[in-house]
Structure formats: structure tokens, C-alpha cells
Design an enzyme around this catalytic site. Structure first.
Site, mmCIF file in Angstrom:
data_model
loop_
_atom_site.group_PDB
_atom_site.id
_atom_site.type_symbol
_atom_site.label_atom_id
_atom_site.label_comp_id
_atom_site.label_asym_id
_atom_site.label_seq_id
_atom_site.Cartn_x
_atom_site.Cartn_y
_atom_site.Cartn_z
ATOM 1 N N ASP A 37 -5.083 -7.214 -7.296
ATOM 2 C CA ASP A 37 -3.827 -6.548 -7.631
ATOM 3 C C ASP A 37 -3.656 -6.453 -9.147
ATOM 4 O OD1 ASP A 37 -2.576 -6.034 -5.062
ATOM 5 O OD2 ASP A 37 -2.576 -8.214 -4.835
ATOM 6 N N HIS B 54 -9.955 -7.843 -3.464
ATOM 7 C CA HIS B 54 -8.776 -6.997 -3.671
ATOM 8 C C HIS B 54 -7.981 -7.572 -4.840
ATOM 9 C CE1 HIS B 54 -5.382 -4.449 -3.017
ATOM 10 N NE2 HIS B 54 -4.577 -5.484 -2.920
ATOM 11 N N HIS C 93 0.385 -0.767 -6.526
ATOM 12 C CA HIS C 93 1.248 -0.921 -5.341
ATOM 13 C C HIS C 93 2.114 -2.176 -5.371
ATOM 14 C CE1 HIS C 93 -2.684 -2.702 -4.102
ATOM 15 N NE2 HIS C 93 -1.921 -3.629 -3.575
ATOM 16 N N ASP D 21 -4.329 -1.865 0.799
ATOM 17 C CA ASP D 21 -3.126 -2.695 0.814
ATOM 18 C C ASP D 21 -1.796 -1.938 0.754
ATOM 19 O OD1 ASP D 21 -1.785 -5.098 0.995
ATOM 20 O OD2 ASP D 21 -1.868 -5.533 -1.142
HETATM 21 ZN ZN LIG Z 1 -2.508 -5.545 -3.110
#
Ligand SMILES: [Zn+2]
Length: 1034
Positions: free
Chosen positions: A53, A51, A424, A175
Site C-alpha cells: 500500500d 501487496h 486506494h 485490493d
Molecule cells: Zn491495499
């Protein structure tokens, strides 16, 4: 389907090398490439994933390179570097990749042989792109236009580089902190077969685990689009982490699997036993004999071998028990799409859901509703920049700029910046301060890049006889009455571009230095103006330092659809100035004899308390409806705490938790200054030194505007503060209020209630907050009155009491809320004293039936407001108008009021027929919901052939919403539900016009809330460019 798409792709792609690569390896991706399962066993789908970001604690580029590892040990380039060899060595291994902002960075650095290898992995389904957006976007504070754009950007990268095997089929929002129904609807329209996510309210999750409703069919648009917005949705068991004890990343401390009995600490039996326990405890909460385990987490797989070597052993020893121990557990490497495919094959009936997953709480008192407002200035900048990007793409398209201008690259810069900003931890406001600055800087660079495109377009569209249009400049600080161009020049033109398909009349407010100006319109007609002194509050904003404007020049502009109008502005020489002065500056009236102040135009009247300057009454003069109202701005103290348990949860970047359900109200009152002029009336309200507002009523408008200025939020008392605007009315709203989802469909909310489980409310304020992206309203059905507040950016909003609406405007907090960002949300602004944020709300009051017409129209005009730009000129009007068009429209006629031209841009796209001329992408949208308005909610038909003045369409093909697939080629999985029979897609007879024999008129029908996406080519259009926009960076 795979074969035919493959052929199409080869035909339409010019890159010969790529075609050769595809011929080498016949693609076997998609559901066909899924691993075998055992029907009589519990199949455990291990999904290796990372994941990543797109900015959070570090900037996107710091994350990519693994820079500043003292903040967080994370380098995405190493993830991809290390996963590829693992996949190559073993055909059974799988990996998914999600965030294209990172993948594109990596891909641009690879040589041909690595690209060839990666294509092979994608074509065999071993490496699968899931989601495929530029980022995994936030769902609470994003606007649908930007969501569609950021996905289309990622999809197009994948389509150009990987063809059909690169087309994502699954939404993967593992997420984001709550989930929007509009997002589900958009995913379905992208052609996705399913969606998986990790976070939902803890009570909701408990209930779903008990009821076996963790997986469902989500109706993304139950009232409007129906089945084509239905999306299969699964809640992941462990968020997106592996089961406890089974993290095998280099940064995890869990025990590796030690399988040599000759060595010390052999642990296979224990480890397998624990794993089986984890499998069984998960499987009892799901309906089928398949479960999905997310084997990865944030920035994991920088050394993929750690993970794969241990998972290999886990698979081997667990499956071995099938023979030795009659175990019924079968573990395999898989992907979300292969797991979904098995759920689909199970042939069972699924529960349904029609509301959304907001707000999200992970425990009592911990509602993630603060981020709906966090970093209000960034949220405003992202929204405004969306309009700028649309204008940039439109101007590039209508001016038909070719590669000589390098516009593909220039637009790409802003597209990527906007793509990153939807992440996000970007527009959500949950990033560290240094990362927030990086997002803003990217947007600013992107805007500068697009300004070059817009100038190139103006140079094509403006001149009548000759070129040499001098070019325009833009002013980004007009909201604080600052603009170098209008301050310095005595004589200039303003070119206003309107990105809407409708004629728009709006009010301009130019920062100027003198108190008298003449303004003439496109036909040299004199325009009525009003001069207003810049107030002291505005002058004190530190970001305005160095700007000289003392006055605001107010006047109306009218701009044709997808076009521009030019206004000629001159300072009046000083001798005339003196004579005019008394007349031109309206006096501030503070000594009226009555105890109230009234502002009134032909449509509405507003009454204010003279002592406090606050609104007390609204009257709609059209229908005589009165509304008693108390409007003010107040604040909550943010709850302090150390997070050790839910009682000590502080308010922070994510969490909203006031320390009291009653906000602080200022006791002091200030008399409200007023300004009454021919065009606008204003009342200045001072709640405190740091909270002020101006309420404006413009001539002829059916709304009032409240411009709020909040900050610097004081923290000397060691308390964080969360500032809210409140509207207390006498409407009997009966606990019900309405909020929009991502600027589109509206959802009904009920205070202290959730539609799908019995809520135990622990936060009477924060637990009732919902995202407000563009509007919130309450209704009194008996009185037939609706009160609506429109916002200019995403905010949190609620109705805490009947008849009340509140919106959170700005927040500054001194505690970290312990959810990872490790920084209090403490924006300090350019002078270090505390950021001042300014924004607008528009208020409307009408009958329920009349209200949609107003808020839909205003919503559109707010998010796609006309964009002014400026040029110095010494020409007289007669000269200027001889050389240049003073007004121009790209459309032959305005679009119907319920139709929005959502997208117009140059776009290569997945055409069936290889095109010799440059294609364009057009999205048309019906902006009303069913039954919102007696007339405008009806289906509407537009003729696309007659729409654009410069376009004669040669071919037209309808695409999916993400513009990466012909709609006629879309075949989504079908699902059976507990309350309906089979759900089918593509029921509508989509009209896909082929290249030959196009009729003279091409009629496009739009149903309520429908968006249709088309790729067109033009007769005699410029040749298709050979430049691949995704390689221009390398
Ligand atoms: Zn995230």
C-alpha cells in the site's frame, strides 16, 4: 514484435550504458517467457507477489524504509532486496512487482551493477511489472484525468528504465473496494490484455462461483467505444491471499513443509493432501484447466526465502505425485500474464459484463459505501490539485521552458504527490489520520513546486518588451475567504489562468478588507463588482485564524483558452468609500411581507420558504418547466458496533451503515438571510449551528450554486454522524437514477437492484449508494424533465425514494469498522474540535435533451476551473500594459465545445524516429457520450497543426492512452464471448503520421467519449534534454 521494439528503443534512448545492457541479454520477456504447462492436467499458477500500500497505516516513506514498525511490520525496501537474489539463483522462479512509487524509490538507491542485474531479470520475464501505475488507485473516488496521469507516470518510469520488457500488460486491482467500469475502459485503452481483482459483492461472488462466471469479458464502454474498451477480467478466488494454511511469509504462522523423514514432525503427505484439496475446491469454480493462486499478501516477502523455500517443496512434492500417484495436478511458478495467456489459448467462449462492480459488500449490512465520502476535505484538495497540475504542465509546455529552469524536476514533485494520492487508501479516505496529513503535505509541497514552474512560464509569456515580470503568488484558502495578498495590498493585479481549451467566463470571489474597490479588465475596461460581507459562519472557521478579510469582492472574469487575463484591482480611498458605502453593501432582507423569498435571473427562478430558508420551487424560465422541490441537509447516526457479526457492523471509514433508514431532521427553523445585488443573489440557510449553506444565483447563469459548510460534527452524544444533502422532487423517476464513473461516462442505477444477480437488500440506504465523482441525476421521462446535481469532489450518492437525490457531504464516526485501519474516522481539524468542510453543488433543471449540454460543459468548468494568482504592482494600467501582455491565449482559436484538451505537457515518450527536438504529449478528448445531445454527440474533427499559437508541428505519432507505446504497435489478445464472435482490436484506421512530408493540416477525428494521445515534435524546437526525469532525484 519484441525485436523491432527493441531496435526502436535503442535508437531513441540516449543512455548508452542502458543500450549496452540490453544488447548483452536478448530480451525474452512477455508471453514468450512463460513457463511450460501440461495440457492434460490442472495447472496451478503460483504467483508470488507482495501487496504494498502506498500509504495506509503508515506513510509511503515509512512503509518504504520499514520505519515505525510498531504500527505495522512492513518495509518495502527489504522486499525488493530479498526477492532479487532468490530470482537470480533459480530461473524457474517468478515475482511480480506492482506499485512504481515504491519501486522507483528503491531503484534510485541502486548502483549500476544491481540495476544491470534487475534489467536482466525483467528481460527474462522472471521479474514482471504488473499494473505499473504509481499506485494501485482507488476506483470510487478518483477522477479519470488523475487515473490516466498516475498510470502514465509509472509507465514512463518503466519505459525509460526497462523499455518494452517493462511495459505492463495486466491490470491488478487486487485490493480496491469495488470496481469502476471506466477503470476497465481506461485499462483496455492502455493496451492491457486483462485485469484481475479480489473484491466483489459476496452475493455476486457466490453466484459467479456457481455459474463459472468468475472470468469474463468486461465491456468498459459498451455504448461508446465498443471493442477497444473491452477487457478480459478475472475475479481471484482468495482475494489476493494464498489458500488457507499456505502462507509461508515470516509473519505467517502456517506450518512449513517438513520433508526430512529422519526428523520429527515430517508433514509432507498431509501438507500436499491439504494443498490438493485447496486446488480442487478452487478449480471447480473456473472454466479452464488453469487456476491462479496468489502467493503473498500485504508487505510480504521481506524475507523472500521463507516463501520460496516452502513453495519449492510444495511444487516438488505435489508434482511428484504425477508419477507415483497418477495425480493430474501440475504446480508451477507463474505470473498473472502467463496465467492469462493460457486462458486465452484455451479458445473457449467467455461470458460478458456491461455494468460495474459497485457497491461492494463483504456480508450483510456491510456495504463499503462510506469511503465514497470519507475525508471530504482531502477529496476536494486532490480534485483541485489535479487542475493545478494540469495548468502547471500546460504552462511549462506553452512557454517551452527548457532544463535551465529545472521544471522537469519541479513538475515531477507534484506528479508523484498526485500519483501517491490516488492510492486506494489515500483519496479513498481509509488511511490513518497521520497518513492523511502526509498526503496533504505532499500535495502542498508539489503545488509550491509547480508554482515556481508557473511563475517561470509567466516570466516568458508576460513581458512584451523586457523581462522582469515580478512574479505572482497563489492563495490556497480562498474558499474560506482568506488570502494574504488580497487582504494586505491596496492595489494589485490578478492574473487568471484558464487550463481549458475554451474561453471561460467565471465568477471570482476575492477576500478583501474594505467595502469598495475598483476592478478593471485586461483592456482597462471597468468591471462591475459586488461587495458582500463575510458571514459570521465563515469568520468562525478556525483554519481562517489571522486572516482579516471582512468582505468578498465578486466580479466576473473572462479568460481565453489556455491563456490568461489580467485584472487590476484597487481599493477606493476612504473619502470616496464613505460616500459609496450605503450603495455598495446590499442590506440583508429578512422582513419581506410575502411568505416566500424568490431569487430570479433571466434563466431560472428559485423560491424559498421564508421561515426556514429552504428551497421549495425551481423554475426554468427558458422552457417554463416548474419543479416542486424540498432541499435540506440532514444526518444519519452512524451505527455503533463491535463487528463480531454482521448485525453488529458499525459505520466507519470504509463502511456506511446508518442506525436508522430515516435521517435526523432539525426541528428548529431559522429565517434565511438574503443578499440581492447586481451580480449575485444569495440566501443563507441555517440548518443548525454546524450545518449551513448559501444558495447563489449569478446573473446570466443557468444553474444555481449551493455552497455547504458542515462541521464541526458534534459527538458529545457519543454518536458518529453522516451528513447528507437531500433534494426531494415530484419527478417520477421510477427507481432509476444516474451516476458518473470517475467523471466520465454515466451509468444507470436502479434502487434495490443489481443487473447481474438477485439482490437480497439488507441496507436500504447504504446498499443503494454509488460513487458520484462529478454528477448525479434523475429523469421524469413523461414530463421530459431532468434534475441534475453536480459536485466539486467525489461523494457517495443515491436516490432512496422516487424523485429524490441525496449526497453524503461529510462524516465523523466513533467506531472503527474493523477492516484494518484500526482508527475511527474522527477528523478533528486545527482546533481539535472537529473538522469543518466546505464544498459546492451546482443544480440544473432542464429537458432531458438539453441537460447533457449543460452538465458536460459545467463538469469541465468545475474540474478545470480558472486559477487566479496575484501580484502587487505600482504601475498604472498604461505602464503595465506597455510592458506586459494583459491577456494572452496559447490557442489560435477555442476548441469546439465537445472537445477537451485533456493533456498538454513536455514528454519524451516512445517516438519511432529519434527526435532532435523536445517532444510534447497531447491528449484530445470528445467529452460527450453517443446520443446525449443531438449536435454535440456527433463525431468531431479538429486540426492539430493550427491549434497552438507557438507550435509548428514537425512530426506526430499516435500513442496508446498510457503514452508508453505507439498505437500502431499495440496488439491485444483477442477473446471469444458467449454472445458475439471474436472481439478484435485496432479496427479503427488509426492515423499515425510519420516524420516526413506532414500535410499542412493534420485532421484529428474524435468519436463520442474517445481520447486520442499524440506525441509531437516542433519545427525548430529546443533540443531534447538529456536529463532523465526519473533519475534527477538520485
Ligand atoms: Zn491495499
Amino acid at each position: 514484435m519484441m525485436v523491432s521494439s527493441f531496435v526502436i528503443y535503442v535508437l531513441s534512448v540516449i543512455n548508452i550504458c542502458y543500450a549496452a545492457t540490453l544488447r548483452d541479454t536478448e530480451p525474452t520477456c512477455g508471453y514468450e517467457s512463460c513457463p511450460a504447462v501440461k495440457d492434460d492436467m490442472i495447472n496451478v499458477h503460483l504467483v508470488p507477489h507482495t501487496h504494498d500500500d502506498v500509504g495506509w497505516l503508515k506513510t509511503v516513506d515509512q512503509y518504504y524504509y520499514g520505519a515505525r514498525n510498531n504500527i505495522q511490520n512492513a518495509g518495502v525496501q527489504y522486499v525488493l532486496d530479498s526477492v532479487i537474489p532468490e530470482l537470480l539463483n533459480d530461473p524457474s522462479k517468478r515475482f511480480i512487482y506492482v506499485e512504481i512509487a515504491f519501486f522507483a524509490r528503491w531503484w534510485r538507491e541502486q548502483d549500476d551493477s544491481m540495476r544491470h542485474i534487475v534489467k536482466g531479470l525483467v528481460n527474462s520475464g522472471r521479474l514482471e511489472f504488473i499494473l505499473g501505475g504509481w499506485c494501485m488507485n482507488d476506483e470510487a473516488s478518483t477522477h479519470y484525468n488523475a487515473i490516466i496521469d498516475q498510470h502514465a507516470l509509472g509507465f514512463e518510469f518503466l519505459r525509460q528504465n526497462f523499455g518494452e520488457c517493462g511495459r505492463p500488460r495486466i491490470g491488478w486491482q487486487i485490493d480496491p473496494f469495488g470496481h469502476s467500469r471506466e477503470q476497465a475502459s481506461l485499462f483496455a485503452q492502455f493496451g492491457f490484455d486483462g485485469l484481475f481483482f479480489g473484491r466483489l459483492d459476496f452475493e455476486d461472488k457466490e453466484e459467479r462461483m456457481k455459474e463459472l462466471t468468475m472470468e469474463m469479458l468486461w465491456h468498459g464502454s459498451p455504448n461508446n467505444l465498443g471493442e477497444k474498451s473491452d477487457l478480459f477480467t478475472g475475479v481471484l478466488f482468495n482475494g489476493y491471499s494464498p489458500p488457507g494454511g499456505f502462507c509461508f511469509d515470516i509473519f505467517c504462522q502456517d506450518e512449513p513443509i517438513k520433508d526430512n523423514k529422519q526428523l520429527h514432525d515430517y508433514n509432507v503427505d498431509d501438507r500436499v493432501k491439504d494443498f490438493i484439496k485447496a486446488v480442487e475446491s478452487q478449480a471447480i469454480h473456473y472454466k479452464t484447466n488453469h487456476i491462479i493462486m496468489t502467493m503473498g499478501s500485504d508487505f510480504q516477502y521481506q524475507d523472500a526465502h521463507h516463501w520460496y523455500k516452502n513453495m519449492d517443496k510444495l511444487i516438488k512434492y505435489t508434482n511428484m505425485l504425477q508419477e507415483t500417484n497418477h495425480s493430474n495436478i501440475n504446480v508451477l511458478y507463474s505470473t498473472p500474464s502467463c496465467y492469462l495467456n493460457q486462458l486465452n489459448k484455451a479458445g473457449i467462449k467467455w461470458p460478458t459484463k456491461s455494468d460495474d462492480f459497485f457497491p461492494y459488500a463483504h456480508r450483510n449490512h456491510s456495504f463499503w459505501t462510506g469511503y465514497f465520502t470519507s475525508r471530504a476535505a482531502l477529496k476536494g484538495y486532490v480534485r483541485e490539485t489535479n487542475a493545478f497540475l494540469q495548468a502547471c504542465k500546460q504552462l511549462d509546455a506553452i512557454a517551452m521552458l527548457d532544463e535551465y529552469f529545472n521544471t522537469t524536476y519541479e513538475i515531477q514533485v507534484l506528479k508523484e504527490a498526485m500519483g501517491v494520492a490516488q492510492h486506494h487508501d489515500a483519496v479513498s479516505g481509509t488511511e490513518k489520520q497521520q497518513v492523511a496529513y502526509d498526503y496533504a503535505e505532499r500535495l502542498s509541497h508539489g503545488r509550491a513546486s509547480c508554482q515556481r514552474v508557473m511563475n517561470d512560464a509567466f516570466m516568458q509569456l508576460m513581458p512584451k518588451l523586457r523581462d522582469g515580470f515580478p512574479g505572482v503568488t497563489w492563495c490556497d484558502l480562498m474558499n474560506i475567504s482568506a488570502c494574504n495578498h488580497t487582504e494586505i495590498n491596496k492595489k494589485f493585479v490578478m492574473v487568471v489562468y484558464n487550463p481549458l481549451g475554451h474561453t471561460v467566463t467565471r465568477w471570482m470571489r476575492l477576500p478583501v478588507v474594505a467595502d469598495a474597490y475598483t476592478v478593471n479588465g485586461p483592456q482597462n475596461e471597468p468591471i462591475q463588482t459586488q461587495i458582500i460581507p463575510v458571514d459570521d459562519r465563515t469568520k468562525s472557521i478556525p483554519e481562517r485564524k489571522g486572516h482579516m478579510a471582512l468582505y468578498t469582492l465578486v466580479f466576473p472574469v473572462s479568460v481565453p483558452p489556455l491563456g490568461f487575463s489580467t485584472y487590476f484591482i484597487s481599493k477606493i480611498p476612504s473619502y470616496a468609500n464613505k460616500k459609496k458605502m450605503a450603495k455598495e453593501i446590499p442590506r440583508k432582507i429578512t422582513n419581506s411581507k410575502e411568505d416566500k423569498i424568490v431569487m430570479k435571473n433571466e434563466h431560472m427562478s428559485l423560491e424559498f420558504n421564508k421561515k426556514t430558508g429552504t428551497l421549495t420551487k425551481l423554475r426554468n424560465l427558458g422552457n417554463g418547466v416548474d419543479l416542486d422541490i424540498q432541499q435540506d441537509i440532514v444526518f444519519y447516526y452512524g451505527h455503533p458496533g463491535n463487528c463480531s457479526e454482521s448485525d453488529f457492523q458499525p459505520s466507519g471509514a470504509y463502511i456506511f451503515r446508518p442506525n436508522n433508514t430515516t435521517p435526523h431532521v432539525w426541528q428548529r427553523s431559522f429565517p434565511g438571510d438574503t443578499i440581492k445585488g447586481p451580480l449575485v443573489q444569495e440566501i443563507y440557510t441555517v440548518f443548525s449551528e454546524w450545518v449551513t449553506q448559501v444558495t447563489r444565483l449569478y446573473e446570466g447563469e443557468k444553474y444555481a450554486e449551493i455552497e455547504w459548510t458542515v462541521g464541526p460534527i458534534p459527538i458529545d452524544d457519543k454518536y458518529g454522524k453522516e451528513v447528507v444533502a437531500r433534494f426531494n422532487t415530484t419527478l417520477a423517476s421510477n427507481k432509476i437514477f444516474y451516476t458518473d464513473a470517475n467523471g466520465r461516462e454515466v451509468l444507470m442505477r436502479e434502487r434495490n437492484y443489481r443487473p447481474t444477480w438477485k439482490l437480497n437488500q439488507t441496507e436500504p440506504v447504504a446498499g443503494n449508494y454509488y460513487p458520484v465523482n462529478s454528477r448525479i441525476y434523475i429523469q421524469d421521462k413523461e414530463k421530459n424533465v431532468q434534475f441534475t446535481v453536480m459536485t466539486d469532489r467525489s461523494e457517495g450518492g443515491a436516490s432512496i425514494y422516487d424523485g429524490q437525490i441525496e449526497l453524503m457531504l461529510h462524516r465523523r464516526l466513533l467506531y472503527d469498522d474493523c477492516l484494518g485501519v484500526a482508527e475511527p474516522l474522527n477528523e478533528t481539524g486545527s482546533d481539535g474540535k472537529g473538522l469543518i468542510v466546505r464544498g459546492k453543488m451546482l443544480i440544473l433543471m432542464d429537458t432531458i435533451d438539453n441537460s447533457a449540454k449543460m452538465h458536460r460543459d459545467l463538469g469541465l468548468k468545475t474540474y478545470m476551473a480558472p486559477i487566479p494568482s496575484f501580484a502587487k504592482t505600482d504601475y498604472k494600467y498604461s505602464e503595465y500594459s506597455q510592458y506586459y501582455h494583459t491577456t494572452w491565449s496559447g490557442l489560435t482559436a477555442p476548441l469546439p465545445p465537445n472537445v477537451h484538451l485533456l493533456t498538454l505537457e513536455q514528454w519524451k515518450g516512445p517516438a519511432v524516429t529519434p527526435s532532435t527536438s523536445q517532444p510534447y504529449l497531447i491528449r484530445l478528448e470528445h467529452i460527450y457520450e453517443k446520443d446525449e445531445d443531438p449536435e454535440l454527440s456527433k463525431p468531431v474533427t479538429v486540426s492539430i497543426q493550427d491549434m497552438f499559437v507557438r507550435f509548428e508541428i514537425e512530426s506526430i505519432e499516435e500513442l496508446t492512452l498510457g503514452a508508453n507505446l505507439l498505437l500502431s504497435d499495440l496488439h491485444r489478445l483477442k477473446w471469444q464471448t458467449t454472445n458475439t464472435e471474436y472481439v478484435t482490436d485496432n479496427e479503427r484506421a488509426y492515423k499515425v503520421e510519420k516524420l516526413v512530408s506532414l500535410p499542412q493540416t493534420i485532421q484529428i477525428e474524435l468519436s463520442p467519449m474517445e481520447i486520442r494521445t499524440f506525441q509531437v515534435t516542433l519545427k525548430g524546437g529546443q533540443p531534447t534534454s538529456n536529463i532523465d526525469k526519473f533519475t534527477v532525484f538520485s
